[in-house]
Write a protein that holds these residues in place. Structure first.
Motif, mmCIF file in Angstrom:
data_model
loop_
_atom_site.group_PDB
_atom_site.id
_atom_site.type_symbol
_atom_site.label_atom_id
_atom_site.label_comp_id
_atom_site.label_asym_id
_atom_site.label_seq_id
_atom_site.Cartn_x
_atom_site.Cartn_y
_atom_site.Cartn_z
ATOM 1 N N ARG A 30 -7.225 12.716 40.846
ATOM 2 C CA ARG A 30 -8.268 13.631 40.359
ATOM 3 C C ARG A 30 -7.671 14.801 39.577
ATOM 4 O O ARG A 30 -8.196 15.190 38.543
ATOM 5 C CB ARG A 30 -9.133 14.144 41.506
ATOM 6 C CG ARG A 30 -9.902 13.060 42.202
ATOM 7 C CD ARG A 30 -10.843 12.333 41.263
ATOM 8 N NE ARG A 30 -11.302 11.115 41.908
ATOM 9 C CZ ARG A 30 -11.480 9.972 41.282
ATOM 10 N NH1 ARG A 30 -11.251 9.864 39.995
ATOM 11 N NH2 ARG A 30 -11.896 8.918 41.924
ATOM 12 N N TYR A 34 -8.581 15.389 35.578
ATOM 13 C CA TYR A 34 -9.305 16.565 35.119
ATOM 14 C C TYR A 34 -8.440 17.561 34.370
ATOM 15 O O TYR A 34 -8.846 18.687 34.137
ATOM 16 C CB TYR A 34 -10.032 17.230 36.288
ATOM 17 C CG TYR A 34 -10.982 16.263 36.965
ATOM 18 C CD1 TYR A 34 -11.812 15.443 36.211
ATOM 19 C CD2 TYR A 34 -11.010 16.139 38.336
ATOM 20 C CE1 TYR A 34 -12.660 14.532 36.822
ATOM 21 C CE2 TYR A 34 -11.863 15.240 38.948
ATOM 22 C CZ TYR A 34 -12.683 14.439 38.187
ATOM 23 O OH TYR A 34 -13.513 13.542 38.789
ATOM 24 N N GLU A 96 -14.652 22.351 35.693
ATOM 25 C CA GLU A 96 -15.558 22.355 36.847
ATOM 26 C C GLU A 96 -15.064 21.390 37.923
ATOM 27 O O GLU A 96 -14.926 21.749 39.085
ATOM 28 C CB GLU A 96 -16.974 21.978 36.411
ATOM 29 C CG GLU A 96 -17.944 21.908 37.589
ATOM 30 C CD GLU A 96 -19.337 21.430 37.198
ATOM 31 O OE1 GLU A 96 -20.220 21.496 38.060
ATOM 32 O OE2 GLU A 96 -19.528 21.000 36.051
ATOM 33 N N ARG A 97 -14.775 20.166 37.518
ATOM 34 C CA ARG A 97 -14.317 19.177 38.504
ATOM 35 C C ARG A 97 -12.911 19.485 38.990
ATOM 36 O O ARG A 97 -12.581 19.194 40.136
ATOM 37 C CB ARG A 97 -14.422 17.773 37.922
ATOM 38 C CG ARG A 97 -15.879 17.357 37.806
ATOM 39 C CD ARG A 97 -16.032 15.899 37.683
ATOM 40 N NE ARG A 97 -17.450 15.537 37.715
ATOM 41 C CZ ARG A 97 -17.919 14.402 37.287
ATOM 42 N NH1 ARG A 97 -17.099 13.492 36.806
ATOM 43 N NH2 ARG A 97 -19.196 14.140 37.361
ATOM 44 N N CYS A 99 -11.744 22.497 39.525
ATOM 45 C CA CYS A 99 -11.961 23.524 40.564
ATOM 46 C C CYS A 99 -12.507 22.894 41.838
ATOM 47 O O CYS A 99 -12.113 23.272 42.944
ATOM 48 C CB CYS A 99 -12.903 24.606 40.063
ATOM 49 S SG CYS A 99 -12.163 25.683 38.829
ATOM 50 N N GLN A 100 -13.413 21.927 41.699
ATOM 51 C CA GLN A 100 -13.965 21.245 42.870
ATOM 52 C C GLN A 100 -12.869 20.475 43.604
ATOM 53 O O GLN A 100 -12.807 20.506 44.839
ATOM 54 C CB GLN A 100 -15.096 20.293 42.453
ATOM 55 C CG GLN A 100 -16.334 21.004 41.975
ATOM 56 C CD GLN A 100 -17.353 20.048 41.356
ATOM 57 O OE1 GLN A 100 -17.049 18.917 40.999
ATOM 58 N NE2 GLN A 100 -18.582 20.531 41.222
ATOM 59 N N ALA A 101 -11.995 19.785 42.863
ATOM 60 C CA ALA A 101 -10.893 19.046 43.491
ATOM 61 C C ALA A 101 -9.950 20.003 44.218
ATOM 62 O O ALA A 101 -9.513 19.730 45.348
ATOM 63 C CB ALA A 101 -10.131 18.230 42.445
ATOM 64 N N ASP A 103 -10.726 22.916 45.487
ATOM 65 C CA ASP A 103 -11.435 23.422 46.666
ATOM 66 C C ASP A 103 -11.416 22.395 47.797
ATOM 67 O O ASP A 103 -11.161 22.740 48.951
ATOM 68 C CB ASP A 103 -12.882 23.778 46.301
ATOM 69 C CG ASP A 103 -13.639 24.335 47.492
ATOM 70 O OD1 ASP A 103 -13.179 25.351 48.063
ATOM 71 O OD2 ASP A 103 -14.692 23.751 47.852
ATOM 72 N N ILE A 104 -11.667 21.139 47.474
ATOM 73 C CA ILE A 104 -11.651 20.084 48.493
ATOM 74 C C ILE A 104 -10.262 19.987 49.110
ATOM 75 O O ILE A 104 -10.116 19.908 50.337
ATOM 76 C CB ILE A 104 -12.083 18.737 47.891
ATOM 77 C CG1 ILE A 104 -13.565 18.778 47.512
ATOM 78 C CG2 ILE A 104 -11.802 17.587 48.865
ATOM 79 C CD1 ILE A 104 -14.010 17.611 46.637
ATOM 80 N N ARG A 121 -14.965 12.883 49.392
ATOM 81 C CA ARG A 121 -15.466 13.849 48.408
ATOM 82 C C ARG A 121 -14.679 13.785 47.097
ATOM 83 O O ARG A 121 -15.247 13.925 46.020
ATOM 84 C CB ARG A 121 -15.441 15.265 48.974
ATOM 85 C CG ARG A 121 -16.490 15.472 50.041
ATOM 86 C CD ARG A 121 -16.522 16.896 50.498
ATOM 87 N NE ARG A 121 -17.504 17.063 51.576
ATOM 88 C CZ ARG A 121 -17.840 18.229 52.071
ATOM 89 N NH1 ARG A 121 -17.294 19.338 51.605
ATOM 90 N NH2 ARG A 121 -18.733 18.302 53.042
ATOM 91 N N LEU A 125 -16.106 12.741 43.207
ATOM 92 C CA LEU A 125 -15.890 13.488 41.970
ATOM 93 C C LEU A 125 -15.644 12.544 40.793
ATOM 94 O O LEU A 125 -15.963 12.872 39.657
ATOM 95 C CB LEU A 125 -14.694 14.433 42.095
ATOM 96 C CG LEU A 125 -14.876 15.702 42.891
ATOM 97 C CD1 LEU A 125 -13.561 16.482 42.895
ATOM 98 C CD2 LEU A 125 -15.979 16.550 42.333
#
Length: 150
Positions: A30, A34, A96-97, A99-101, A103-104, A121, A125
């Motif tokens: 991921r 990204y 965006e993704r 940052c999500q990766a 955070d996870i 999760r 993504l």
């Protein structure tokens, strides 16, 4: 090694090595997908593996990632127990993704999220955009073009 790192390693020592490796591999996939730079990806994956009680030697390029893992609970830190090679399409920047990766990964490593849940999760993504998201994107481009044309 600090006392906090020892406690973290003990926390993940009961988690199967294959589960920890699967999580780190999906995180690497991921981050690469990204748009993380190669040095950042290599440091992040090595650091995540360390927090999960493993050592990882990481090499990344625009189209591949090679990671050798060793379980630190086994003692022999220098001997790789498994090596994974992933061939990947060159990634594109998606902040965006990304940052999500991040955070996870942070939540899973901190113990707020189980590794299996974190893995799930991270996999979500990677799902393709829904029809609704694609239509919204097309509409936003059209609206932007119309406002500039006016």
């Amino acid at each position: 090694m600090s006392a906090g790192e020892a406690i973290d390693r003990e926390q993940f020592a009961t988690t199967a090595l294959t589960t920890r490796i699967a999580f780190v591999l999906e995180l690497a996939r991921r981050l690469h997908q990204y748009g993380t730079s190669a040095p950042r990806l290599e440091m992040a994956i090595a650091g995540a593996a360390q927090r999960l009680g493993m050592s990882a030697d990481v090499w990344s390029s625009p189209t591949a990632i090679i990671i050798s893992f060793a379980d630190l609970a086994q003692g022999e830190e220098g001997v790789a127990q498994t090596t994974q090679v992933m061939r990947l399409a060159p990634g594109e920047v998606n902040l965006e993704r990304l940052c999500q990766a991040d955070d996870i990964a942070d939540r899973a490593i901190a113990g707020e999220l189980g590794l299996r849940e974190g893995f799930r999760r991270l996999r979500e993504l990677g799902r393709p955009d829904t029809r609704r998201e694609k239509i919204g994107s097309i509409a936003s481009y059209g609206l932007s073009a119309a406002s500039i044309a006016a």
